[in-house]
Structures are given as C-alpha cells and as structure tokens.
Design an enzyme around this catalytic site. Structure first.
Site, mmCIF file in Angstrom:
data_model
loop_
_atom_site.group_PDB
_atom_site.id
_atom_site.type_symbol
_atom_site.label_atom_id
_atom_site.label_comp_id
_atom_site.label_asym_id
_atom_site.label_seq_id
_atom_site.Cartn_x
_atom_site.Cartn_y
_atom_site.Cartn_z
ATOM 1 N N ASN A 1 -30.912 -16.956 -6.278
ATOM 2 C CA ASN A 1 -31.664 -17.754 -5.307
ATOM 3 C C ASN A 1 -32.644 -16.866 -4.531
ATOM 4 O O ASN A 1 -33.129 -17.260 -3.478
ATOM 5 C CB ASN A 1 -30.717 -18.499 -4.355
ATOM 6 C CG ASN A 1 -29.953 -17.557 -3.430
ATOM 7 O OD1 ASN A 1 -30.092 -16.322 -3.516
ATOM 8 N ND2 ASN A 1 -29.141 -18.107 -2.552
ATOM 9 N N GLU B 1 -29.778 -14.587 2.819
ATOM 10 C CA GLU B 1 -29.920 -15.817 2.054
ATOM 11 C C GLU B 1 -31.217 -16.548 2.420
ATOM 12 O O GLU B 1 -31.775 -16.321 3.501
ATOM 13 C CB GLU B 1 -28.729 -16.728 2.352
ATOM 14 C CG GLU B 1 -27.384 -16.183 1.866
ATOM 15 C CD GLU B 1 -27.125 -16.509 0.401
ATOM 16 O OE1 GLU B 1 -28.054 -16.390 -0.422
ATOM 17 O OE2 GLU B 1 -25.979 -16.874 0.076
ATOM 18 N N ASP C 1 -24.409 -4.609 1.734
ATOM 19 C CA ASP C 1 -23.614 -5.755 2.152
ATOM 20 C C ASP C 1 -22.148 -5.587 1.790
ATOM 21 O O ASP C 1 -21.763 -4.657 1.089
ATOM 22 C CB ASP C 1 -24.191 -7.065 1.584
ATOM 23 C CG ASP C 1 -24.600 -6.957 0.120
ATOM 24 O OD1 ASP C 1 -24.071 -6.076 -0.588
ATOM 25 O OD2 ASP C 1 -25.447 -7.744 -0.326
ATOM 26 N N HIS D 1 -32.017 -14.071 -2.943
ATOM 27 C CA HIS D 1 -31.554 -13.336 -1.759
ATOM 28 C C HIS D 1 -31.680 -11.831 -1.999
ATOM 29 O O HIS D 1 -31.631 -11.353 -3.125
ATOM 30 C CB HIS D 1 -30.143 -13.743 -1.330
ATOM 31 C CG HIS D 1 -29.017 -13.405 -2.243
ATOM 32 N ND1 HIS D 1 -27.895 -14.204 -2.372
ATOM 33 C CD2 HIS D 1 -28.792 -12.357 -3.071
ATOM 34 C CE1 HIS D 1 -27.055 -13.660 -3.223
ATOM 35 N NE2 HIS D 1 -27.566 -12.538 -3.672
HETATM 36 C C1 GLP Z 1 -25.097 -10.065 -4.889
HETATM 37 C C2 GLP Z 1 -25.212 -8.886 -3.901
HETATM 38 C C3 GLP Z 1 -26.602 -8.364 -3.877
HETATM 39 C C4 GLP Z 1 -27.047 -8.227 -5.303
HETATM 40 C C5 GLP Z 1 -27.265 -9.575 -5.918
HETATM 41 C C6 GLP Z 1 -27.459 -9.583 -7.410
HETATM 42 O O1 GLP Z 1 -24.692 -11.208 -4.290
HETATM 43 N N1 GLP Z 1 -24.782 -9.186 -2.572
HETATM 44 O O2 GLP Z 1 -26.652 -7.148 -3.143
HETATM 45 O O3 GLP Z 1 -28.242 -7.515 -5.357
HETATM 46 O O4 GLP Z 1 -26.275 -10.481 -5.517
HETATM 47 O O5 GLP Z 1 -26.266 -9.390 -8.103
HETATM 48 P P1 GLP Z 1 -26.202 -9.127 -9.666
HETATM 49 O O6 GLP Z 1 -26.811 -7.775 -9.885
HETATM 50 O O7 GLP Z 1 -24.744 -9.138 -10.029
HETATM 51 O O8 GLP Z 1 -26.988 -10.191 -10.308
#
Ligand code: GLP
Length: 264
Positions: free
Chosen positions: A154, A161, A83, A156
């Site tokens: 959440n 989402e 992403d 995702h």
């Molecule tokens: C972000 C990214 C995801 C990631 C997730 C967890 O928003 N877009 O690809 O896996 O949320 O992030 P973190 O590892 O900082 O908790």
C-alpha cells in the site's frame, strides 16, 4: 559489482532497474558498504537506518559475507531500525529485533548498544514517549547517513501508513506509535493467527526518513510494481507515503528489479 540494466530519472530520484532481485540486492549491499566506509572515514561513525521484511534479506546476507571476507567492519556503525510491532517480545521470532539478530546483528562486529530497534515491550502508555526518545537518539547521533527503505504494497514506508493528512503535515510526522491499516494487518494475519491479532506498531517518522543524507529504496517483485509506480508517477499525497520521498530530491535512489518496474 552488479550494474543496472537501465537507470531512469523520475520525481527527483535516480531509479536503477536491475535484471533480477539478486543483482539488485548485491548493488544495494555495495552501496551500503560504501556509505559505511565513507562515513566512518570522514567522521568516525556511520549511522545507518535499517528496514526489515523479505526484501532486504539478500542484502543483509551480502553484507555478512563482505564482513566475513574481511572487507567490511561494523566497528564504527550505529543502526536504527525503522519499525517494530508493539507489543511484542524481542524473543518472538516475528519481532523485528529477532529478524535483525537473525539476518545481520548476530553475524557482524556491531556493538550491541549501537544497534537500535524500538522496544516492543514498553507499556502502551509509555509507547509515544519511547518513540519520541528514539527520534531524539537519532538526532543526537547526528541524523541518519543512509536510510534503507522497503515499500509496502500500500506504499507505506517503515510503518508510516497511508493517511488523509495534508502533505505538509505528513512530511513532519515524527517517530510514533501507529495502528496498522486493515490491508497491512491482512498481509500479516497468517503469521499472527488472525487479522485482529496483528499488533500495533512503532515507526520512525516520515520526518526522520526524509532528513537522511541518502535514502535507498528497495522494491523487488511484481507485487511492488503498483506502489513503485504510484510513488514515482502518481500524485504527491500522504495517501501514497512513497510519494512523500519526492520531498528529498537528489537524495533518493530506488534499487528495483524488472518485475517491480513494469508499471513505470
Ligand atoms: C513491512 C515493514 C516495512 C517493509 C515493508 C515491505 O511491513 N514494516 O519496513 O519495508 O513492509 O516488506 P516486504 O519487504 O516483506 O515486502
């Protein structure tokens, strides 16, 4: 080689629980290195799907040290990032392109034109076509050999989402632009100077993620205990995107630490 403290079989997935996040990150990096070596040996190329966020930072650090020690070449590696924000400049340190450069791409021998991150600068009216093109590039490269995934609070996956779509439709969601949910924007509000200043995003679809030959989901820390438990034990629903991974039985490994396992 870090060994899991315990291994659970849940929802068609193998769940490896490590004593702490450091051990889990080492194990994840070894698993990625193994997938790279075996795909390159088998077909001359490894296609790896990559994630950003705090979770994989230690994993990338370990891959860089394996590379520096001479134990891992990225010569045959093609990467696709999950992403990116949109719009965002690749020079903006908050962009996922900049993140990947900082944590991995600048430090290994990957060909610049083989490391794919969505272009956060495409005009808004060209974003859907750019995302679709990204999906076609993945397909043209033969699909993803190993997909590295984090999970949002959440639940995702990538920036897919939670949605109220029926499950069969959610499983087919392609690469596309997406408006982030309020709870996600709230998490990034400080970084972007306010919830309404958090950009939109481009994400690899649920369909491309599920088509990967192997999926490695990383979740560390207590804030992930709830999305991990909902994904593995709760109902199969698009309101919990992590639960959609059950549509890939036998191909998903969760690498989590004790703190993220407390609700299992
Ligand atoms: C972000 C990214 C995801 C990631 C997730 C967890 O928003 N877009 O690809 O896996 O949320 O992030 P973190 O590892 O900082 O908790």
């Amino acid at each position: 080689m870090a060994e899991p403290a315990r291994v659970l079989e849940l929802a068609g997935a193998s769940v490896q629980v490590f004593e702490n996040a450091d051990h889990a990150a080492l194990a994840a990096a070894d698993r990625i290195a193994g997938a790279i070596r075996s795909a390159v040996a088998r077909k001359g190329q490894a296609v790896i799907g990559l994630a950003t966020g705090a979770t994989p930072e230690a994993v990338y650090a370990r891959l860089v040290s394996l590379h520096r020690a001479g134990g891992l070449s990225f010569a045959g590696v093609t990467t696709y990032n999950l992403d990116e924000y949109h719009p965002i400049s690749p020079h903006d340190p908050r962009s996922y392109r900049a993140y990947m450069h900082r944590h991995l791409l600048a430090h290994v021998n990957i060909a610049a034109d083989r490391a794919h991150v969505f272009d956060g600068t495409v005009p808004r009216d060209a974003a859907a076509e750019h995302a679709a093109q990204f999906g076609r590039w993945i397909a043209a490269d033969g699909g993803i050999d190993l997909q590295v995934l984090g999970i949002g609070r959440n639940a995702h996956i990538g920036f897919n989402e939670p949605t109220d779509l029926p499950v069969p439709e959610a499983l087919n969601l392609p690469c596309r632009p997406i408006t982030l949910r309020p709870e996600t924007r709230a998490l990034y509000a400080v970084e972007f100077g306010g919830e309404d200043r958090v950009p939109r995003a481009l994400t690899v679809g649920v369909a491309e993620i599920l088509a990967a030959r192997e999926i490695l989901v990383l979740a560390f820390g207590e804030t992930k205990a709830d999305p991990v438990a909902r994904s593995l034990l709760g109902p199969l629903t698009a309101e919990c995107p992590g639960s959609l991974l059950r549509a890939a039985p036998g191909r998903v490994t969760w690498i989590i630490d004790e703190a993220a396992s407390t609700s299992l």
